[in-house]
Write a protein that holds these residues in place. Structure first.
Motif, PDB file in Angstrom:
ATOM      1  N   TYR A 180       1.085   5.466   8.652  1.00  0.00           N
ATOM      2  CA  TYR A 180       1.873   6.928   8.440  1.00  0.00           C
ATOM      3  C   TYR A 180       0.878   8.007   8.865  1.00  0.00           C
ATOM      4  N   CYS A 181      -0.274   7.950   8.110  1.00  0.00           N
ATOM      5  CA  CYS A 181      -1.415   9.339   8.486  1.00  0.00           C
ATOM      6  C   CYS A 181      -2.559   8.923   9.200  1.00  0.00           C
ATOM      7  N   GLY A 182      -2.766   7.606   9.333  1.00  0.00           N
ATOM      8  CA  GLY A 182      -4.119   7.299   9.931  1.00  0.00           C
ATOM      9  C   GLY A 182      -5.177   7.253   9.343  1.00  0.00           C
ATOM     10  N   ASN A 183      -5.365   7.230   8.112  1.00  0.00           N
ATOM     11  CA  ASN A 183      -6.446   7.220   7.035  1.00  0.00           C
ATOM     12  C   ASN A 183      -6.943   5.781   7.258  1.00  0.00           C
ATOM     13  N   TYR A 184      -8.357   5.729   7.061  1.00  0.00           N
ATOM     14  CA  TYR A 184      -8.692   4.175   7.307  1.00  0.00           C
ATOM     15  C   TYR A 184      -9.740   3.887   5.760  1.00  0.00           C
ATOM     16  N   LEU A 185      -9.782   4.711   4.866  1.00  0.00           N
ATOM     17  CA  LEU A 185     -10.125   4.417   3.790  1.00  0.00           C
ATOM     18  C   LEU A 185      -9.103   4.071   2.719  1.00  0.00           C
ATOM     19  N   TYR A 186      -9.285   3.036   1.873  1.00  0.00           N
ATOM     20  CA  TYR A 186      -8.293   2.554   0.977  1.00  0.00           C
ATOM     21  C   TYR A 186      -8.964   2.458  -0.428  1.00  0.00           C
ATOM     22  N   ILE A 187      -8.327   2.945  -1.463  1.00  0.00           N
ATOM     23  CA  ILE A 187      -8.562   2.920  -2.938  1.00  0.00           C
ATOM     24  C   ILE A 187      -7.816   1.805  -3.477  1.00  0.00           C
ATOM     25  N   PHE A 188      -8.592   0.993  -4.310  1.00  0.00           N
ATOM     26  CA  PHE A 188      -7.885   0.016  -5.376  1.00  0.00           C
ATOM     27  C   PHE A 188      -7.875   0.527  -6.675  1.00  0.00           C
ATOM     28  N   CYS A 189      -6.694   0.860  -7.312  1.00  0.00           N
ATOM     29  CA  CYS A 189      -6.733   1.586  -8.341  1.00  0.00           C
ATOM     30  C   CYS A 189      -6.552   0.251  -9.642  1.00  0.00           C
ATOM     31  N   GLY A 190      -7.166   0.845 -10.804  1.00  0.00           N
ATOM     32  CA  GLY A 190      -7.069  -0.125 -11.960  1.00  0.00           C
ATOM     33  C   GLY A 190      -5.594  -0.480 -12.123  1.00  0.00           C
ATOM     34  N   CYS A 191      -4.450   0.251 -11.787  1.00  0.00           N
ATOM     35  CA  CYS A 191      -3.129  -0.030 -12.112  1.00  0.00           C
ATOM     36  C   CYS A 191      -2.409  -0.839 -11.253  1.00  0.00           C
ATOM     37  N   GLY A 192      -3.513  -1.199 -10.154  1.00  0.00           N
ATOM     38  CA  GLY A 192      -2.893  -2.188  -9.329  1.00  0.00           C
ATOM     39  C   GLY A 192      -2.236  -1.799  -7.847  1.00  0.00           C
ATOM     40  N   ALA A 193      -2.412  -0.422  -7.810  1.00  0.00           N
ATOM     41  CA  ALA A 193      -2.062   0.049  -6.729  1.00  0.00           C
ATOM     42  C   ALA A 193      -3.211   0.165  -5.675  1.00  0.00           C
ATOM     43  N   VAL A 194      -2.542   0.359  -4.450  1.00  0.00           N
ATOM     44  CA  VAL A 194      -3.507   0.265  -3.268  1.00  0.00           C
ATOM     45  C   VAL A 194      -3.061   1.381  -2.349  1.00  0.00           C
ATOM     46  N   TYR A 195      -4.174   2.496  -2.042  1.00  0.00           N
ATOM     47  CA  TYR A 195      -3.495   3.487  -1.379  1.00  0.00           C
ATOM     48  C   TYR A 195      -4.552   4.108  -0.428  1.00  0.00           C
ATOM     49  N   CYS A 196      -4.341   4.682   0.618  1.00  0.00           N
ATOM     50  CA  CYS A 196      -5.105   5.265   1.593  1.00  0.00           C
ATOM     51  C   CYS A 196      -5.654   6.525   1.069  1.00  0.00           C
ATOM     52  N   GLU A 197      -6.900   7.126   1.546  1.00  0.00           N
ATOM     53  CA  GLU A 197      -7.499   8.127   1.014  1.00  0.00           C
ATOM     54  C   GLU A 197      -8.248   8.693   2.224  1.00  0.00           C
ATOM     55  N   LYS A 198      -8.441   9.980   2.123  1.00  0.00           N
ATOM     56  CA  LYS A 198      -9.363  10.608   3.123  1.00  0.00           C
ATOM     57  C   LYS A 198     -10.744  10.188   3.060  1.00  0.00           C
ATOM     58  N   ALA A 199     -11.305  10.177   4.354  1.00  0.00           N
ATOM     59  CA  ALA A 199     -12.733   9.544   4.114  1.00  0.00           C
ATOM     60  C   ALA A 199     -13.707  10.251   3.574  1.00  0.00           C
ATOM     61  N   VAL A 200     -13.597  11.578   3.515  1.00  0.00           N
ATOM     62  CA  VAL A 200     -14.626  12.250   2.855  1.00  0.00           C
ATOM     63  C   VAL A 200     -14.120  12.851   1.716  1.00  0.00           C
ATOM     64  N   THR A 233       1.091  -1.291   0.016  1.00  0.00           N
ATOM     65  CA  THR A 233      -0.003  -0.004  -0.121  1.00  0.00           C
ATOM     66  C   THR A 233       0.816   1.239  -0.010  1.00  0.00           C
ATOM     67  N   THR A 234       0.284   2.195  -0.637  1.00  0.00           N
ATOM     68  CA  THR A 234       0.890   3.545  -0.653  1.00  0.00           C
ATOM     69  C   THR A 234       0.198   4.755   0.416  1.00  0.00           C
TER      70      THR A 234
END
Length: 341
Positions: A293-313, A233-234
């Motif tokens: 690292y930042c405490g974000n609890y939402l994750y995005i699964f991108c079509g490129c294969g990446a998994v990264y955290c994102e702000k909830a709102v 994850t990123t």
């Protein structure tokens, strides 16, 4: 003085992340300090450390005990077992002194092979080349730790095969400590003239948590999906990476446990090009841990294969890996690309 060459082949793939890698690192230091207290070992033992992940690397060439420095074990994806045995063959030919008509060479090397996963390369041809070396190149003792070990494979590799039984990750430090103390005592025994099949004897004194795998071993029933997978994850805030370990629950037929680990800045992608089969998203039935690292609890699964955290709102997100933006959606029937493990 004839040397006793000892090669330590150690798996430093992603599945070793956390307590396993830390415990192996401290175990090497413990083994070194233990051997240095033994005058016989101090005179005869030479150590080498070879790590393998996406490829195999000589961390320390064969070095006399008095001059040996414990190398840093670094994590990378993949488990290139074949590359490890090709490199071991090369180093033994280069470093181990052969017996001639004029003088005795080094003792037959001992190889301690430590892994917690399955190979991600074609290892059989490399191992056949290793076994074909004459005279017999080394005595190999295979130690397996973890849920993904194929002990039938390890039995093909090792002259003796052992399982490290850890009920939880928290037990690993003490177990690895016991294992390296045991390895030290075994090396000491050989250095003092005990027969070189010492560890293959039934009366070898095993530490608590270690058992020998005999000929009657039967592999556990295979699961439909790997017992553990890894998502790299990123952090969208810092750009740093983490590794999430997901464990499979056979009853639920899904991944129901997850644990996240920070990755060192030196962590690199898999150099071998190996890519494990993807896992259906529907099989992941556990919330990923909050970003370390930042405490974000939402994750995005991108079509490129990446998994990264994102702000909830947020309704719109840009992938930090491929820089593609798009609306945030939930659910979906797709496969998740997991790391090499």
């Amino acid at each position: 003085m004839r040397r006793l060459p000892v090669y330590i082949l150690i798996d430093t793939s992603e599945s070793m992340i956390g307590d396993a890698l830390d415990s192996a690192q401290s175990g090497l230091a413990l083994m070194l300090s233990t051997l240095r207290r033994n005058p016989y070992a101090l005179e005869t033992v030479a150590l080498s450390v070879i790590s393998f992940n996406s490829c195999a690397r000589v961390l320390t060439p064969l070095t006399d005990l008095i001059e040996f420095q414990v190398p840093k074990l670094e994590l990378r994806p993949g488990t290139a077992l074949g590359a490890a045995f090709d490199l071991l063959s090369e180093r033994i030919k280069l470093e181990v002194k052969k017996t001639t008509a004029e003088e005795k060479g080094d003792f037959r090397p001992i190889v301690f092979f430590i892994t917690d996963g399955n190979p991600t390369d074609d290892w059989r041809a490399a191992f056949a080349r290793f076994k074909a070396i004459r005279p017999r190149p080394a005595l190999v003792y295979a130690l397996g730790c973890g849920e993904e070990i194929d002990f039938n494979l390890l039995k093909q590799i090792g002259d003796a095969t052992f399982r490290l039984n850890a009920n939880s990750e928290e037990e690993l430090p003490e177990l690895f400590k016991n294992v390296f103390v045991w390895l030290s005592s075994s090396v000491e025994s050989v250095s003092q003239g005990v027969q070189d099949d010492f560890l293959t004897k039934e009366d070898a004194k095993l530490p608590a948590g270690v058992e020998r795998i005999g000929d009657d071993y039967r592999s556990p029933t295979a699961t439909r999906f790997p017992r553990q997978i890894f998502l790299r994850t990123t952090c969208s805030t810092t750009g740093k990476h983490a590794l999430v370990r997901l464990r499979y629950d056979e009853t639920a037929e899904a991944y129901t446990q997850a644990r996240s680990y920070k990755l060192d800045s030196s962590f690199a992608v898999d150099e071998s090009g190996y890519e494990p089969p993807p896992v259906p998203m529907e099989r992941i039935r556990v919330k990923l841990p909050d970003c370390p690292y930042c405490g974000n609890y939402l994750y995005i699964f991108c079509g490129c294969g990446a998994v990264y955290c994102e702000k909830a709102v947020t309704d719109y997100s840009v992938c930090p890996e491929c820089k593609t933006g798009g609306e945030v959606g939930f659910g979906g029937d797709f496969d998740v690309r997991n790391s090499a493990g």
